[in-house]
Design an enzyme around this catalytic site. Structure first.
Site, PDB file in Angstrom:
ATOM      1  N   CYS A  98      19.051 -24.485  -3.008  1.00  0.00           N
ATOM      2  CA  CYS A  98      19.644 -25.437  -3.953  1.00  0.00           C
ATOM      3  C   CYS A  98      20.871 -26.102  -3.311  1.00  0.00           C
ATOM      4  CB  CYS A  98      19.968 -24.757  -5.281  1.00  0.00           C
ATOM      5  SG  CYS A  98      20.224 -25.957  -6.626  1.00  0.00           S
ATOM      6  N   HIS A 183      15.107 -21.731  -7.122  1.00  0.00           N
ATOM      7  CA  HIS A 183      15.861 -20.474  -7.084  1.00  0.00           C
ATOM      8  C   HIS A 183      14.954 -19.246  -7.101  1.00  0.00           C
ATOM      9  CE1 HIS A 183      19.924 -22.133  -7.496  1.00  0.00           C
ATOM     10  NE2 HIS A 183      19.381 -23.043  -8.292  1.00  0.00           N
ATOM     11  N   GLU A 185      15.810 -16.464  -5.974  1.00  0.00           N
ATOM     12  CA  GLU A 185      16.691 -15.289  -6.073  1.00  0.00           C
ATOM     13  C   GLU A 185      16.922 -14.842  -7.503  1.00  0.00           C
ATOM     14  OE1 GLU A 185      19.787 -18.635  -6.442  1.00  0.00           O
ATOM     15  OE2 GLU A 185      17.708 -18.326  -5.814  1.00  0.00           O
TER      16      GLU A 185
END
Length: 240
Positions: A98, A183, A185
């Site tokens: 990002c 994302h 994560e």
């Protein structure tokens, strides 16, 4: 066959993790790396941490996201943009997530921009692989997004995935430097924190309501988790 001293040294070097807020974590990416036996060297330039002058003591680097913009006139943002030239020049594995991908794009001379209609991607949105990204991005078909800016494709980079609202969702520069908009994560706890602390952003054009985030996580998160493992295999050359 026994490893040489040089190979042992390379394998034991930590992975540099660059975060942008005091309470930020590398989330599931950090969990996956630790499960593979990697040590993490976490630094927060926004809080005064220095970045290494060379990648000699690190196996790879990951720059994560944050609520700030790659266009902000802040010392640490300018420092990170300049620093990303270090792993790129040394051809060390680099991954920008990002904001990290946007900083990478800026380092390579590309524009980071918000749409004229202010449309954002906050929630789960479909992405599509390009011909060049068909192996690595055949799935996930939906990914978790939280951004109001995107980046153009830098000169010399290869587009790997795209979406309707933001045409560059993933790119590769050289052989082992990647930038993505989404994302992988994200953990369930992180989602709850973002939806709470960033709830005003759910009012932006194109953002999805909080219940949709939680519903879609049940459907799409397994695919995104599996993609992360395959990506790490590819990026760090750990298949087998």
């Amino acid at each position: 066959m026994p490893r040489s001293d040089a190979e042992t040294f390379r394998d034991s070097r930590p992975i540099l993790i660059v975060l942008h807020q005091e309470r930020s974590t590398p989330g599931r990416v950090g969990q996956a790396l630790r499960a593979r036996g990697h040590r993490l060297d976490i630094r927060r330039p926004a809080l005064g941490d220095l970045l290494p002058e060379t990648m000699e003591e690190h196996r790879a680097a990951i720059v994560f996201g944050g609520p700030m913009s790659a266009n902000d006139d802040l010392d640490y943002i300018r420092t990170e943009i300049d620093w990303i030239g270090v792993p790129l020049k040394e051809e060390a594995p680099f991954w920008g997530i990002c904001l990290g991908g946007q900083l990478m794009a800026k380092q390579l001379g590309a524009r980071v921009y918000g749409r004229e209609d202010d449309k954002v991607e906050i929630g789960y949105y479909p992405i599509h692989p390009t011909d060049e990204g068909s192996d690595l991005f055949a799935d996930p078909t939906y990914v978790y997004q939280w951004h109001r800016e995107g980046f153009e494709l830098p000169s010399g980079a290869v587009r790997l995935a795209e979406s309707e609202a933001y045409p560059v969702q993933a790119m590769r520069y050289g052989t082992n430097a990647y930038g993505i908009q989404f994302h992988p994560e994200l953990t369930a706890l992180m989602m709850n924190i973002w939806l709470t602390r960033g709830r005003e952003r759910l009012e932006l054009p194109g953002a999805q309501p909080a219940p949709d985030h939680r519903r879609d996580r049940q459907q799409y998160d397994g695919e995104l988790r599996a993609w992360l493992e395959r990506f790490l295999d590819h990026w760090l050359g750990e298949v087998g």
